[in-house]
Motif scaffolding. Structure first.
Motif, PDB file in Angstrom:
ATOM      1  N   ASP A  46      16.055   8.069   4.521  1.00  0.00           N
ATOM      2  CA  ASP A  46      16.726   6.792   4.276  1.00  0.00           C
ATOM      3  C   ASP A  46      15.739   5.626   4.256  1.00  0.00           C
ATOM      4  O   ASP A  46      15.801   4.773   3.374  1.00  0.00           O
ATOM      5  CB  ASP A  46      17.800   6.533   5.340  1.00  0.00           C
ATOM      6  CG  ASP A  46      19.091   7.293   5.047  1.00  0.00           C
ATOM      7  OD1 ASP A  46      19.557   7.270   3.896  1.00  0.00           O
ATOM      8  OD2 ASP A  46      19.642   7.898   5.988  1.00  0.00           O
ATOM      9  N   LYS A  47      14.833   5.596   5.219  1.00  0.00           N
ATOM     10  CA  LYS A  47      13.893   4.472   5.323  1.00  0.00           C
ATOM     11  C   LYS A  47      12.946   4.379   4.128  1.00  0.00           C
ATOM     12  O   LYS A  47      12.355   3.334   3.877  1.00  0.00           O
ATOM     13  CB  LYS A  47      13.072   4.590   6.619  1.00  0.00           C
ATOM     14  CG  LYS A  47      12.148   5.796   6.640  1.00  0.00           C
ATOM     15  CD  LYS A  47      11.368   5.911   7.923  1.00  0.00           C
ATOM     16  CE  LYS A  47      10.464   7.127   7.877  1.00  0.00           C
ATOM     17  NZ  LYS A  47       9.618   7.242   9.029  1.00  0.00           N
ATOM     18  N   ASP A  48      12.823   5.469   3.380  1.00  0.00           N
ATOM     19  CA  ASP A  48      11.886   5.493   2.256  1.00  0.00           C
ATOM     20  C   ASP A  48      12.474   4.909   0.971  1.00  0.00           C
ATOM     21  O   ASP A  48      11.728   4.542   0.063  1.00  0.00           O
ATOM     22  CB  ASP A  48      11.410   6.922   1.997  1.00  0.00           C
ATOM     23  CG  ASP A  48      10.733   7.519   3.213  1.00  0.00           C
ATOM     24  OD1 ASP A  48      10.011   6.777   3.910  1.00  0.00           O
ATOM     25  OD2 ASP A  48      10.934   8.726   3.473  1.00  0.00           O
ATOM     26  N   VAL A  49      13.789   4.821   0.885  1.00  0.00           N
ATOM     27  CA  VAL A  49      14.421   4.319  -0.336  1.00  0.00           C
ATOM     28  C   VAL A  49      13.949   2.892  -0.626  1.00  0.00           C
ATOM     29  O   VAL A  49      13.495   2.585  -1.729  1.00  0.00           O
ATOM     30  CB  VAL A  49      15.960   4.414  -0.240  1.00  0.00           C
ATOM     31  CG1 VAL A  49      16.616   3.715  -1.413  1.00  0.00           C
ATOM     32  CG2 VAL A  49      16.393   5.884  -0.169  1.00  0.00           C
ATOM     33  N   MET A  50      14.029   2.018   0.353  1.00  0.00           N
ATOM     34  CA  MET A  50      13.589   0.632   0.156  1.00  0.00           C
ATOM     35  C   MET A  50      12.078   0.571  -0.056  1.00  0.00           C
ATOM     36  O   MET A  50      11.592  -0.240  -0.843  1.00  0.00           O
ATOM     37  CB  MET A  50      13.994  -0.232   1.354  1.00  0.00           C
ATOM     38  CG  MET A  50      13.624  -1.700   1.178  1.00  0.00           C
ATOM     39  SD  MET A  50      14.371  -2.487  -0.259  1.00  0.00           S
ATOM     40  CE  MET A  50      16.013  -2.729   0.356  1.00  0.00           C
ATOM     41  N   ARG A  51      11.349   1.434   0.602  1.00  0.00           N
ATOM     42  CA  ARG A  51       9.896   1.453   0.439  1.00  0.00           C
ATOM     43  C   ARG A  51       9.517   1.821  -0.999  1.00  0.00           C
ATOM     44  O   ARG A  51       8.600   1.245  -1.579  1.00  0.00           O
ATOM     45  CB  ARG A  51       9.261   2.419   1.435  1.00  0.00           C
ATOM     46  CG  ARG A  51       9.435   1.932   2.867  1.00  0.00           C
ATOM     47  CD  ARG A  51       9.222   3.014   3.868  1.00  0.00           C
ATOM     48  NE  ARG A  51       7.813   3.382   3.937  1.00  0.00           N
ATOM     49  CZ  ARG A  51       7.372   4.426   4.622  1.00  0.00           C
ATOM     50  NH1 ARG A  51       8.200   5.207   5.275  1.00  0.00           N
ATOM     51  NH2 ARG A  51       6.102   4.696   4.666  1.00  0.00           N
ATOM     52  N   ASP A  79      10.167  -1.176  -3.065  1.00  0.00           N
ATOM     53  CA  ASP A  79       9.117  -2.175  -2.845  1.00  0.00           C
ATOM     54  C   ASP A  79       7.818  -1.818  -3.567  1.00  0.00           C
ATOM     55  O   ASP A  79       7.051  -2.707  -3.943  1.00  0.00           O
ATOM     56  CB  ASP A  79       8.852  -2.360  -1.347  1.00  0.00           C
ATOM     57  CG  ASP A  79       9.990  -3.072  -0.631  1.00  0.00           C
ATOM     58  OD1 ASP A  79      10.851  -3.684  -1.307  1.00  0.00           O
ATOM     59  OD2 ASP A  79      10.020  -3.003   0.620  1.00  0.00           O
ATOM     60  N   LEU A  80       7.579  -0.527  -3.761  1.00  0.00           N
ATOM     61  CA  LEU A  80       6.396  -0.078  -4.509  1.00  0.00           C
ATOM     62  C   LEU A  80       6.586  -0.244  -6.014  1.00  0.00           C
ATOM     63  O   LEU A  80       5.652  -0.032  -6.790  1.00  0.00           O
ATOM     64  CB  LEU A  80       6.086   1.385  -4.207  1.00  0.00           C
ATOM     65  CG  LEU A  80       5.395   1.683  -2.886  1.00  0.00           C
ATOM     66  CD1 LEU A  80       5.392   3.183  -2.613  1.00  0.00           C
ATOM     67  CD2 LEU A  80       3.975   1.139  -2.892  1.00  0.00           C
ATOM     68  N   ALA A  89       0.834  -1.203   0.000  1.00  0.00           N
ATOM     69  CA  ALA A  89       0.000   0.000   0.000  1.00  0.00           C
ATOM     70  C   ALA A  89       0.871   1.255   0.000  1.00  0.00           C
ATOM     71  O   ALA A  89       2.013   1.241   0.461  1.00  0.00           O
ATOM     72  CB  ALA A  89      -0.900   0.004   1.232  1.00  0.00           C
ATOM     73  N   ASP A  90       0.301   2.338  -0.528  1.00  0.00           N
ATOM     74  CA  ASP A  90       1.006   3.611  -0.493  1.00  0.00           C
ATOM     75  C   ASP A  90       1.297   4.002   0.952  1.00  0.00           C
ATOM     76  O   ASP A  90       0.437   3.830   1.823  1.00  0.00           O
ATOM     77  CB  ASP A  90       0.155   4.706  -1.141  1.00  0.00           C
ATOM     78  CG  ASP A  90       0.159   4.643  -2.652  1.00  0.00           C
ATOM     79  OD1 ASP A  90       0.984   3.909  -3.228  1.00  0.00           O
ATOM     80  OD2 ASP A  90      -0.671   5.344  -3.263  1.00  0.00           O
ATOM     81  N   GLY A 148      18.498  -0.086  -7.545  1.00  0.00           N
ATOM     82  CA  GLY A 148      18.122  -0.231  -8.948  1.00  0.00           C
ATOM     83  C   GLY A 148      17.153   0.825  -9.444  1.00  0.00           C
ATOM     84  O   GLY A 148      16.459   0.613 -10.441  1.00  0.00           O
ATOM     85  N   ILE A 149      17.103   1.963  -8.760  1.00  0.00           N
ATOM     86  CA  ILE A 149      16.179   3.037  -9.129  1.00  0.00           C
ATOM     87  C   ILE A 149      16.958   4.149  -9.824  1.00  0.00           C
ATOM     88  O   ILE A 149      17.946   4.659  -9.285  1.00  0.00           O
ATOM     89  CB  ILE A 149      15.448   3.591  -7.882  1.00  0.00           C
ATOM     90  CG1 ILE A 149      14.639   2.486  -7.192  1.00  0.00           C
ATOM     91  CG2 ILE A 149      14.565   4.774  -8.252  1.00  0.00           C
ATOM     92  CD1 ILE A 149      14.023   2.899  -5.864  1.00  0.00           C
ATOM     93  N   ALA A 150      16.515   4.529 -11.022  1.00  0.00           N
ATOM     94  CA  ALA A 150      17.132   5.644 -11.749  1.00  0.00           C
ATOM     95  C   ALA A 150      16.857   6.940 -10.992  1.00  0.00           C
ATOM     96  O   ALA A 150      15.836   7.070 -10.296  1.00  0.00           O
ATOM     97  CB  ALA A 150      16.562   5.719 -13.167  1.00  0.00           C
ATOM     98  N   TYR A 151      17.747   7.913 -11.143  1.00  0.00           N
ATOM     99  CA  TYR A 151      17.640   9.161 -10.395  1.00  0.00           C
ATOM    100  C   TYR A 151      17.934  10.340 -11.298  1.00  0.00           C
ATOM    101  O   TYR A 151      18.918  10.344 -12.040  1.00  0.00           O
ATOM    102  CB  TYR A 151      18.631   9.143  -9.236  1.00  0.00           C
ATOM    103  CG  TYR A 151      18.631  10.377  -8.368  1.00  0.00           C
ATOM    104  CD1 TYR A 151      17.546  10.680  -7.553  1.00  0.00           C
ATOM    105  CD2 TYR A 151      19.722  11.239  -8.352  1.00  0.00           C
ATOM    106  CE1 TYR A 151      17.558  11.808  -6.742  1.00  0.00           C
ATOM    107  CE2 TYR A 151      19.742  12.360  -7.542  1.00  0.00           C
ATOM    108  CZ  TYR A 151      18.651  12.644  -6.747  1.00  0.00           C
ATOM    109  OH  TYR A 151      18.661  13.750  -5.935  1.00  0.00           O
TER     110      TYR A 151
END
Length: 153
Positions: free
Chosen positions: A25-30, A33-34, A2-3, A62-65
């Motif tokens: 920092d904690k949001d990067v993995m979140r 996961d989304l 969920a969002d 693995g997220i482009a920036y």
């Protein structure tokens, strides 16, 4: 998944576009996961609430920036053009953020109105979930009111 409801100014615009204020920092993995494939950051990296090393942290998942630093007192057409290119040509799903989701909501107001063909009141309502420059009396608010009033030439 969920969002998240605890990321500042979180907003889902559609199945492939989300926005927010600052990420931590904690949001990067979140975000990973989304399924977010691309993060666009409109905040200045010198802001005290900016996530240090954001691009490297996202790349590790693995997220482009794409970083488009938009001074809060001077949003320009060059910034908007870079934003449009990043949103339209970058990987999807995309997450676009700044510090408060004010820059982002103003950019998406214009994008939704001028590029996606949303009716002005609908585009404005999406922006006003985060803020409205017309509701503030400051030099910056006037700059943003002028920015959102611009239309394509």
């Amino acid at each position: 998944m969920a969002d998240p409801d605890d990321i500042r100014g979180w907003q889902r615009l559609d199945a492939e576009i989300t926005t927010s204020g600052r990420i931590e920092d904690k949001d990067v993995m979140r975000l990973a996961d989304l399924g977010v494939a691309h993060v666009v950051n409109l905040a200045l990296e010198t802001h005290p609430e900016a996530l240090a090393g954001e691009g490297d942290k996202l790349a590790a998942q693995g997220i482009a920036y794409t970083h488009i630093p938009v001074p809060f007192d001077a949003p320009g057409e060059d910034h908007f053009a870079a934003f449009v290119k990043a949103v339209e040509e970058g990987p999807r799903p995309v997450h676009v953020h700044c510090i408060m989701n004010w820059r982002v909501s103003a950019f998406f107001y214009r994008y939704n109105r001028d590029r996606r063909g949303l009716a002005e009141p609908v585009a404005r309502a999406l922006m006003e979930r985060q803020w409205s420059p017309e509701g503030h009396d400051s030099k910056e608010a006037r700059v943003w009111a002028e920015f959102i009033a611009r239309t394509p030439e």
